[in-house]
Write an enzyme that holds these catalytic residues in place. Structure first.
Site, PDB file in Angstrom:
ATOM      1  N   ASN A  40       0.808  -1.224   0.000  1.00 13.22           N
ATOM      2  CA  ASN A  40       0.000   0.000   0.000  1.00 13.22           C
ATOM      3  C   ASN A  40       0.842   1.275   0.000  1.00 13.22           C
ATOM      4  OD1 ASN A  40       0.143  -1.686   2.498  1.00 13.22           O
ATOM      5  ND2 ASN A  40      -0.307   0.245   3.509  1.00 13.22           N
ATOM      6  N   CYS A  94      -1.968   6.611  11.397  1.00 16.31           N
ATOM      7  CA  CYS A  94      -2.825   5.642  12.069  1.00 16.31           C
ATOM      8  C   CYS A  94      -4.236   6.235  12.093  1.00 16.31           C
ATOM      9  CB  CYS A  94      -2.302   5.299  13.453  1.00 16.31           C
ATOM     10  SG  CYS A  94      -2.265   6.692  14.564  1.00 16.31           S
TER      11      CYS A  94
END
Ligand code: PLP
Length: 371
Positions: free
Chosen positions: A147, A320
């Site tokens: 990714n 995150c």
């Protein structure tokens, strides 16, 4: 706004949004119901399964050999497969997505296989660790494409090695789907995960694809939907949107790949000219849309903010869920220093990205880095 964060999520196809809107406004299509609304819901879901099979190049003749189970995300699909090997040993690469990687932090049956400087799986380390495993039940999980840096793993070769040691293989196809042509039969993996919102479908729907002959146990228990593997009333509009996106993606794949590749080349050539930037895994087989830049003189957070203030949306590839950036563990595993890893920027192109978007990024990047 110039949006260059298509690996986070990409534009939904308008046809997909429309079909979903129509279905959601009617409601009533509970596929478990016997009446005609229910039967229609069921038949729509089955059509979506077929479209997804087509995207992965599963011919009609082989359709029954694969079981496509709808989940609420790529994350759930990854969790579903890993949870089936709780009582065995799980091998993963050091650069898996957190939905796989974070299992190594909470379970003691997960072994991490090292990667090289380009993020490619270290096949020697793989063989050594498989050889030393004494567990009867084993799963290897290696993503098809990363990714953050877009590097594509030699999955076929990896599967061959796994077979020598009697290990089943799962591959996270979430970033690869819609960006390269995937033939699941040729890759010969036993299981794979995909997610609709990465290729023009809606958020909140994914699938685990697996060889039908391999029995799996559910993590969500209830009314027995999805052949007992994933209970809960199916999200019919989302699943139909998923199928529609798979169909359009399949049709437009070659055009989209060549469009993204052209823009990626333009972007990377301009950035490399500066002389202060490294592009991660630059000379390796990568997704046609993903470029990870390292400029160790600049912190990613500072650059992200400066770019955002100039209406450019990209990512550091390590945010995150709280939006905070953390040091990317994948870059550290690849041997980049902390300083380099903390400077990483991920630019991910989409089918709607224009030449002007890339030009704007290059000009703005040069401006903020001349300050
Ligand atoms: N796997 C990879 C490689 C991803 O990039 C992502 C999302 O970024 C996921 C899994 C999780 O997918 P979802 O957003 O559907 O939970």
């Amino acid at each position: 706004m110039t949006y260059l964060d298509h690996n986070a999520t990409t534009n939904i196809y308008q046809e997909v949004a429309k079909i979903m809107y129509d279905l959601a406004s009617t409601g009533l299509y509970n596929p478990s119901a016997i009446h005609s609304y229910g039967r229609k819901g069921k038949s729509l879901i089955e059509s979506s399964r077929k479209e997804i099979a087509q995207l992965l190049n599963i011919p009609n003749d082989n359709f029954k050999e694969y079981q496509i189970t709808f989940t609420a995300s790529g994350t759930e699909a990854n969790n579903l497969i890993l949870s089936n090997f709780k009582n065995g040993e799980i091998f993963i690469s050091a650069i898996e997505h957190p939905s796989i990687f974070n299992h190594s932090k909470i379970s003691n049956n997960v072994t991490i296989i090292q990667v090289d400087k380009d993020g490619l799986l270290d096949l020697k380390d793989l063989k050594n660790k498989l050889e030393n495993s004494r567990s009867e039940k084993k799963l290897l999980s290696v993503m098809l494409a990363n990714n953050n840096n877009g590097v594509i793993q030699p999955i076929k070769e990896i599967v061959k090695i796994a077979r020598e040691y009697g290990v089943l293989v799962h591959s996270d196809f979430v970033q690869a789907a819609g960006k390269i042509n995937i033939n699941i039969i040729d890759l010969d993996v036993d299981f794979a995960s995909i997610s609709a919102h990465k290729f023009g479908g809606p958020m909140g729907v994914g699938a685990l694809i697996g060889k039908t002959k391999i029995h799996l146990e559910p993590i969500i228990i209830g009314g027995g939907q999805e052949r007992g593997l994933r209970s809960g009333t199916e999200n019919v509009p989302a699943i139909v949107g998923f199928g529609k996106a798979a169909k359009i993606t399949k049709k437009e794949l070659e055009n989209n790949i060549s469009h993204m590749k052209k823009l990626q080349k333009k972007l990377e050539e301009a950035l490399l000219q500066r002389g202060d930037i490294k592009i991660v895994s630059h000379n390796k087989l990568r997704l046609p849309n993903t470029s990870m830049l390292i400029n160790k003189n600049k912190k990613s957070e500072t650059q992200l903010i400066a770019l955002d203030m100039r209406s450019i949306a990209i990512s550091s590839g390590s945010a995150c869920s709280s939006g905070k950036t953390v040091v990317p563990y994948d870059l550290l595993a690849m041997g980049y220093s902390k300083e380099e890893s903390e400077s990483a920027l991920r630019i991910s192109i989409g089918r709607n990205t224009s030449k002007e978007d890339i030009e704007k990024f290059i000009t703005t990047y040069n401006e903020i880095n001349a300050l």
